[in-house]
Design a protein around this motif. Structure first.
Motif, PDB file in Angstrom:
ATOM      1  N   THR A 180       0.987  -1.066   0.065  1.00 19.72           N
ATOM      2  CA  THR A 180      -0.076  -0.095   0.104  1.00 19.72           C
ATOM      3  C   THR A 180       0.869   1.412   0.058  1.00 19.72           C
ATOM      4  OG1 THR A 180      -1.820  -1.207   1.296  1.00 19.72           O
ATOM      5  CG2 THR A 180      -1.753   1.335   1.403  1.00 19.72           C
ATOM      6  N   VAL A 181       0.471   2.327  -0.883  1.00 17.94           N
ATOM      7  CA  VAL A 181       1.315   3.611  -0.911  1.00 17.94           C
ATOM      8  C   VAL A 181       0.349   4.513  -0.222  1.00 17.94           C
ATOM      9  CG1 VAL A 181       2.332   5.122  -2.543  1.00 17.94           C
ATOM     10  CG2 VAL A 181       2.411   2.697  -3.029  1.00 17.94           C
ATOM     11  N   PHE A 182       0.998   5.302   0.608  1.00 12.82           N
ATOM     12  CA  PHE A 182       0.303   6.175   1.433  1.00 12.82           C
ATOM     13  C   PHE A 182       1.093   7.674   0.852  1.00 12.82           C
ATOM     14  CE2 PHE A 182       0.077   2.805   4.166  1.00 12.82           C
ATOM     15  CZ  PHE A 182      -1.285   2.761   4.572  1.00 12.82           C
ATOM     16  N   ASP A 183       0.028   8.408   0.186  1.00  9.75           N
ATOM     17  CA  ASP A 183       0.594   9.778  -0.365  1.00  9.75           C
ATOM     18  C   ASP A 183       0.507  10.845   0.837  1.00  9.75           C
ATOM     19  OD1 ASP A 183       0.894  12.142  -1.769  1.00  9.75           O
ATOM     20  OD2 ASP A 183       0.014  11.631  -3.266  1.00  9.75           O
ATOM     21  N   LEU A 184       1.447  11.412   1.405  1.00 10.23           N
ATOM     22  CA  LEU A 184       1.397  12.063   2.564  1.00 10.23           C
ATOM     23  C   LEU A 184       1.388  13.460   2.341  1.00 10.23           C
ATOM     24  CD1 LEU A 184       4.569  10.428   4.471  1.00 10.23           C
ATOM     25  CD2 LEU A 184       2.047   9.744   4.687  1.00 10.23           C
ATOM     26  N   VAL A 185       1.577  13.820   0.949  1.00  6.56           N
ATOM     27  CA  VAL A 185       1.113  15.192   0.577  1.00  6.56           C
ATOM     28  C   VAL A 185      -0.283  15.426   0.217  1.00  6.56           C
ATOM     29  CG1 VAL A 185       1.815  17.016  -0.857  1.00  6.56           C
ATOM     30  CG2 VAL A 185       3.626  15.656  -0.261  1.00  6.56           C
ATOM     31  N   HIS A 186      -0.854  14.537  -0.268  1.00  7.74           N
ATOM     32  CA  HIS A 186      -2.253  14.733  -0.895  1.00  7.74           C
ATOM     33  C   HIS A 186      -3.077  13.866   0.001  1.00  7.74           C
ATOM     34  CE1 HIS A 186       0.010  15.316  -4.787  1.00  7.74           C
ATOM     35  NE2 HIS A 186      -0.831  16.646  -4.657  1.00  7.74           N
ATOM     36  N   ASN A 187      -2.804  13.185   1.037  1.00  7.56           N
ATOM     37  CA  ASN A 187      -3.657  12.460   2.083  1.00  7.56           C
ATOM     38  C   ASN A 187      -4.526  11.432   1.365  1.00  7.56           C
ATOM     39  OD1 ASN A 187      -4.358  12.173   4.513  1.00  7.56           O
ATOM     40  ND2 ASN A 187      -6.244  13.246   4.437  1.00  7.56           N
ATOM     41  N   THR A 188      -3.844  10.772   0.355  1.00 11.09           N
ATOM     42  CA  THR A 188      -4.597   9.584  -0.196  1.00 11.09           C
ATOM     43  C   THR A 188      -3.757   8.486   0.117  1.00 11.09           C
ATOM     44  OG1 THR A 188      -3.632   9.794  -2.311  1.00 11.09           O
ATOM     45  CG2 THR A 188      -5.947  11.020  -1.731  1.00 11.09           C
ATOM     46  N   VAL A 228     -12.585  15.938 -16.450  1.00  8.34           N
ATOM     47  CA  VAL A 228     -12.804  17.641 -16.519  1.00  8.34           C
ATOM     48  C   VAL A 228     -13.247  17.960 -14.966  1.00  8.34           C
ATOM     49  CG1 VAL A 228     -14.228  19.210 -17.277  1.00  8.34           C
ATOM     50  CG2 VAL A 228     -13.129  17.720 -18.977  1.00  8.34           C
ATOM     51  N   ALA A 229     -14.250  16.779 -14.348  1.00 11.03           N
ATOM     52  CA  ALA A 229     -14.512  17.023 -13.165  1.00 11.03           C
ATOM     53  C   ALA A 229     -13.455  16.987 -12.127  1.00 11.03           C
ATOM     54  CB  ALA A 229     -15.618  16.054 -12.490  1.00 11.03           C
ATOM     55  N   HIS A 230     -12.504  16.257 -12.063  1.00 10.88           N
ATOM     56  CA  HIS A 230     -11.285  16.231 -11.184  1.00 10.88           C
ATOM     57  C   HIS A 230     -10.611  17.482 -11.537  1.00 10.88           C
ATOM     58  CE1 HIS A 230     -12.240  12.323  -9.802  1.00 10.88           C
ATOM     59  NE2 HIS A 230     -11.878  11.773 -10.756  1.00 10.88           N
ATOM     60  N   ALA A 231     -10.362  17.836 -12.699  1.00 10.58           N
ATOM     61  CA  ALA A 231      -9.497  19.137 -13.112  1.00 10.58           C
ATOM     62  C   ALA A 231     -10.442  20.397 -12.522  1.00 10.58           C
ATOM     63  CB  ALA A 231      -9.504  19.286 -14.673  1.00 10.58           C
ATOM     64  N   ALA A 232     -11.640  20.213 -12.455  1.00 10.45           N
ATOM     65  CA  ALA A 232     -12.039  21.410 -11.824  1.00 10.45           C
ATOM     66  C   ALA A 232     -12.000  21.524 -10.444  1.00 10.45           C
ATOM     67  CB  ALA A 232     -13.579  21.529 -11.998  1.00 10.45           C
ATOM     68  N   GLU A 233     -11.678  20.383  -9.840  1.00 10.22           N
ATOM     69  CA  GLU A 233     -11.297  20.319  -8.164  1.00 10.22           C
ATOM     70  C   GLU A 233      -9.872  20.726  -8.116  1.00 10.22           C
ATOM     71  OE1 GLU A 233     -12.576  16.554  -6.961  1.00 10.22           O
ATOM     72  OE2 GLU A 233     -14.565  16.999  -6.750  1.00 10.22           O
ATOM     73  N   GLU A 234      -8.964  20.386  -9.084  1.00  5.35           N
ATOM     74  CA  GLU A 234      -7.462  20.543  -8.626  1.00  5.35           C
ATOM     75  C   GLU A 234      -6.970  21.555  -9.154  1.00  5.35           C
ATOM     76  OE1 GLU A 234      -6.119  16.893 -10.424  1.00  5.35           O
ATOM     77  OE2 GLU A 234      -7.113  15.582  -8.953  1.00  5.35           O
ATOM     78  N   THR A 235      -7.497  22.129 -10.190  1.00  6.87           N
ATOM     79  CA  THR A 235      -6.944  23.320 -11.069  1.00  6.87           C
ATOM     80  C   THR A 235      -7.513  24.641 -10.667  1.00  6.87           C
ATOM     81  OG1 THR A 235      -8.098  23.107 -12.730  1.00  6.87           O
ATOM     82  CG2 THR A 235      -6.057  21.863 -12.882  1.00  6.87           C
ATOM     83  N   ALA A 280     -17.931  18.892  -8.202  1.00 10.00           N
ATOM     84  CA  ALA A 280     -17.186  19.752  -8.675  1.00 10.00           C
ATOM     85  C   ALA A 280     -17.785  21.297  -8.658  1.00 10.00           C
ATOM     86  CB  ALA A 280     -16.236  19.620  -9.783  1.00 10.00           C
ATOM     87  N   VAL A 281     -18.871  21.218  -9.243  1.00 10.55           N
ATOM     88  CA  VAL A 281     -19.880  22.522  -9.276  1.00 10.55           C
ATOM     89  C   VAL A 281     -20.146  22.948  -8.058  1.00 10.55           C
ATOM     90  CG1 VAL A 281     -21.946  23.259 -10.314  1.00 10.55           C
ATOM     91  CG2 VAL A 281     -20.476  21.700 -11.644  1.00 10.55           C
TER      92      VAL A 281
END
Length: 898
Positions: A38-46, A787-794, A832-833
């Motif tokens: 398992t990989v724990f991303d400590l920066v993005h909390n996932t 596009v939905a993920h891009a609206a949340e991240e960018t 996202a909206v």
């Protein structure tokens, strides 16, 4: 209904055994969880689990310095080489023995392996590429050197910074210095002097000294010096590695379990068997911290590249901690259940999963991040069941401690406790869909207890069963309650009428679980003989039956004398669950299989294998006859002749001292499924098993998932197509939108996230409707999700809203007709909206307050205004000539404000 569910993530287990590992950039932590990583991303909390699985538990893992190659080795010495970024298995290999240490060289050209007492150097496999003839090639594992010198297992490896030398620490009380290649004037050197096994050996940053740590708490510092006469201070012996300083950790009876050294900052981290860890500054041996982070021994510790984060793993309690020592704060603090899970349930929005366990804890897991967000510990005994109510804001749990508790998942507190008039243990639970009534069954009483949620008062005790009540289920409309019992009957109740709606449904074996179809017209029952029986609720007539004994049987224990196909005597489905549309039913039990049946035809649609980990009992179809000895199966014998753990089993108690429990035995965990549940949308299901909380999904989103890919589609060709599209757009060509569309489709085929984003953000806003209108149907859900993920991240709000508007405007009918299939994508767009709307709302409110403040200030005269402005300008240090010139032009206020 789609049935192509695939394993997507593993929750509920954060660390089992083996070594922890930071990625080279220090942002992610790799943890072995059984036979997976398992990989724990400590920066993005996932967190996410890599898709491959070993046949036994993972012992060692390491990443190449570039972070692109991951090498994992299990208990049997079998290795898997993986492209870490792509999550693709490249090669399988066997080291022909148990690997006790593994380390890539800093140059990345070699890696060293400790196989028992032998040290092996291997060439790092080159990445697949093309040779001079243009043919694909791949260099497999090539042995460079095989050396022997230690007399016991090698416990640790450490490379020098120039990748020329290697340090090994062994259980034979010594450390040794090796060279990668034979060098003139160098011979392998033995560093002896410790009284117990050496846990770690490390080079200093300048490689002028060596530090060794032994399990008895001794730290030795070695330097390459000559022996001097104390009187004359002249050299009397040849230079060699000598002990120049000895330090001791002084932790009473606690042993050193693990250690890690960060050479650039001279920080030494030591984990002890009593749950303490110490942080020391070398070479002065100044103690910086001494803290307790676990209730049991710390099994592994590691430091990230910058030396800021320390990661600890404790296998006994399944704990994983990442601690930032400078700020003294936790970056990550996760722990799985200490005992087997009993039940689970999806939240109504599908974003959370609640699990209960025999350890008395209730945990809430976030599906997207994979982390436990809250743990409830108020129960004093095993928690047996859980159910949601009130659209997911209220959770109910039943426990063997004699209580049913209601939890507020907004404030995270226990706001109501229900108990029976006499002391009872509750084993099952059902909640009315309105959330007004709660029912519970007990193995101690044959009655069903009914409480009012608002008042907490016991409303009724439904009598009728002649055995312990094992399962309860409410219909979606709340009109019927189905109960199953060990008296071999299923009864249907009208709670508000407080009567039975029909005669008991008679079965031929004890009932283990019941489930009501979402429309409330059919009830299913699983019995101890492996049968699934389906009844009509209206007229109490049996509609279908499935014999699942052959399907659920599979996998032999080490003590089984019969084959897996014939060992179905104790196999049955302990948990069943209808799909969202009611066409299929999911069943799991004391087996390595989860079965999905079609209710109408009674046929087995698909069989999902929970685990292939042979470290668990019941996963093997065939047993090895060589493991059968005169004393019984080898897996049930505690063999003291094994060198790896013989030292821990030796009894060193003094005569007359109290010994340990003579009846204590080590048992092998058995693979089984305790509970299953479908997500509300039906796009995934989860299973509580011995391995942890397994999630199977139709939306498996891997980093590398090529679709319709051919050899001509490469990152360079996609960028070239994008540049051509930009050039055509600058010239005002009429077919430029088709070129942008071509680049977008090529990027989706390769499915590189960074490449997709580059193409997506390069398309001019005026061309978005033309591109979207011509997108092939097969790419629409993937484009909508992206596009939905891009609206949340960018930060490109209007740009992404234009994409969403064009997608829904051009293909709205298609999305509406397939709303059930594209439910996750549509939910992502809605989320996202909503986020954009909330952010804009907060921004406008803040601007409104600022404008109201400015408008409420008194209006100054022109002279006063100019005087204030000039003072502001002077305070800002503007030159006099600039100030005069600006004042003449009437622009002084702007310069002052700047």
């Amino acid at each position: 209904m789609k049935t192509d569910f695939k394993f997507s993530n593993l929750l509920g287990t954060v660390y089992r055994k083996g070594n922890l590992l930071f990625t080279p950039d220090g942002s992610c932590l790799l943890s072995p969880v059984g036979n997976r990583v398992t990989v724990f991303d400590l920066v993005h909390n996932t967190s996410y689990t890599l898709p491959f699985a070993h046949r036994t538990n993972i012992d060692r893992l390491d990443l190449s310095p570039r972070g692109n190659l991951l090498l994992t080795v299990d208990e049997n010495g079998r290795a898997i080489l993986t492209n870490f970024h792509r999550r693709i298995v490249i090669h399988h290999f066997s080291f022909k023995g148990r690997v006790s240490a593994l380390k890539f060289s800093p140059s990345g050209r070699y890696f060293a392996v400790g196989v028992g007492r032998r040290l092996q150097f291997w060439h790092t496999p080159s990445m697949p590429g093309t040779d001079n003839n243009g043919e694909l090639e791949f260099a497999p594992f090539v042995l460079h050197r095989d050396l022997a010198g230690h007399f016991d297992v090698i416990q640790h490896l450490e490379w020098s910074s120039d990748s020329r030398f290697l340090l090994t620490a062994s259980k034979d009380l010594t450390a040794r210095v090796w060279s990668l290649d034979p060098e003139e004037g160098f011979e392998p050197t033995t560093l002896a002097g410790h009284r117990q096994g050496v846990k770690g050996a490390y080079f200093s940053a300048d490689q002028e000294c060596i530090y060794t740590v032994s399990s008895d708490g001794a730290l030795f510092r070695w330097e390459y010096v000559s022996k001097k006469d104390p009187d004359t201070m002249e050299d009397v012996a040849e230079p060699r590695w000598r002990i120049v300083k000895k330090d001791y950790f002084m932790q009473n009876d606690a042993k050193v379990n693990c250690a890690a050294f960060h050479a650039p900052t001279n920080l030494l981290v030591v984990g002890f068997s009593n749950g303490l860890f110490g942080l020391y500054d070398l070479p002065e041996f100044n103690m910086i911290h001494l803290l307790s982070v676990s209730q049991s021994n710390i099994d592994n510790v590691t430091v990230n590249k910058s030396g800021e984060w320390l990661a600890f793993g404790s296998s006994k309690h399944g704990q994983l901690l990442v601690w930032e020592w400078q700020s003294e704060s936790y970056i990550l603090k996760q722990q799985g259940h200490l005992d087997s899970m009993n039940s689970l349930v999806y939240s109504p929005d599908g974003q959370k999963i609640v699990t209960t366990s025999d350890d008395g804890k209730v945990k809430v897991w976030d599906v997207k991040s994979g982390f436990c967000i809250v743990t409830f510990t108020e129960h004093t005994s095993g928690v047996t069941a859980c159910q949601f109510a009130k659209k997911g804001s209220v959770l109910f749990t039943s426990s063997l401690d004699g209580s049913v508790r209601a939890w507020d998942l907004i404030r995270y507190r226990n706001f109501r406790t229900f108990t029976a008039p006499s002391r009872l243990s509750f084993s099952c639970l059902a909640v009315d869909p309105s959330g007004e009534v709660i029912c519970a069954g007990s193995p101690d009483s044959f009655d069903i207890h009914v409480w009012s949620v608002q008042t907490g008062q016991l409303l009724d005790q439904l009598s009728g069963h002649e055995g312990p009540v094992s399962a309860l289920a409410f219909a979606a409309d709340g009109n019927h309650l189905a109960s199953g019992s060990w008296d071999r009957t299923v009864r249907l109740w009208s709670i508000f009428g407080r009567t039975q709606t029909s005669e008991p449904l008679q079965l031929i074996s004890d009932v283990l679980d019941v489930a009501l179809r979402p429309d409330g017209k059919q009830v299913a029952a699983s019995t101890l003989d492996g049968q699934l029986t389906f009844w009509s609720v209206e007229d109490a007539v049996q509609e279908a039956g499935i014999d699942g004994r052959r399907d659920v049987s599979g996998g032999r224990k080490v003590s089984d004398r019969t084959t897996a196909a014939n060992s179905a005597g104790n196999k049955a489905f302990n948990c069943i669950k209808y799909s969202a549309d009611g066409s299929c039913i999911l069943a799991g039990g004391n087996s390595k299989y989860i079965c999905l049946y079609d209710v109408r035809t009674g046929s087995l649609v698909k069989k999902y294998t929970v685990s292939v980990n042979t470290s668990l009992d019941g996963t093997q179809e065939f047993l090895n006859s060589r493991d059968l000895t005169e004393a019984g199966p080898r897996g049930t014998i505690d063999e003291a002749g094994e060198a790896s753990d013989h030292e821990e089993r030796v009894d060193r108690n003094l005569p007359g001292a109290k010994r340990g429990d003579a009846g204590a035995r080590t048992t092998r965990p058995e693979v089984r499924v305790m509970s299953v549940d479908f997500s509300p949308a039906g796009r995934s299901f989860c299973a509580a098993s011995t391995e942890g909380l397994l999630i199977y999904s139709l939306d498996t989103d891997f980093v590398f998932d090529p679709f319709d890919l051919d050899i001509s589609i490469t990152p360079s060709s996609i960028l070239a197509t994008l540049e051509a599209a930009k050039e055509a757009h600058s010239r005002g060509a009429t077919d430029d939108e088709n070129t942008f569309l071509k680049a977008l489709i090529m990027a989706f085929r390769l499915n590189e996230h960074k490449l997709l984003r580059a193409v997506h953000e390069s398309i001019p806003p005026s061309d978005i409707p033309h591109v979207v209108r011509n997108v092939p149907t097969v790419y629409l859900p993937r484009l909508l999700r992206f596009v939905a993920h891009a609206a949340e991240e960018t930060p490109h709000l209007e740009f992404n809203l234009l994409w969403i508007e064009s997608l829904l405007g051009s293909h709205g009918r298609y999305f509406k007709e397939n709303s059930g299939t594209f439910a996750p994508e549509l939910r992502a767009v809605q989320r996202a909206v909503d986020d954009i709307r909330e952010n804009l709302k907060r921004l406008t409110e803040r601007n409104m307050y600022n404008l109201n403040y400015l408008l409420s200030q008194p209006v100054l005269g022109e002279k006063e205004h100019k005087g204030i402005t000039l003072e502001m300008i002077e305070s800002n240090g503007v030159a006099d000539e600039d100030m005069d010139e600006a004042a003449d032009d009437g622009e002084a206020e702007w310069i002052g404000l700047e």
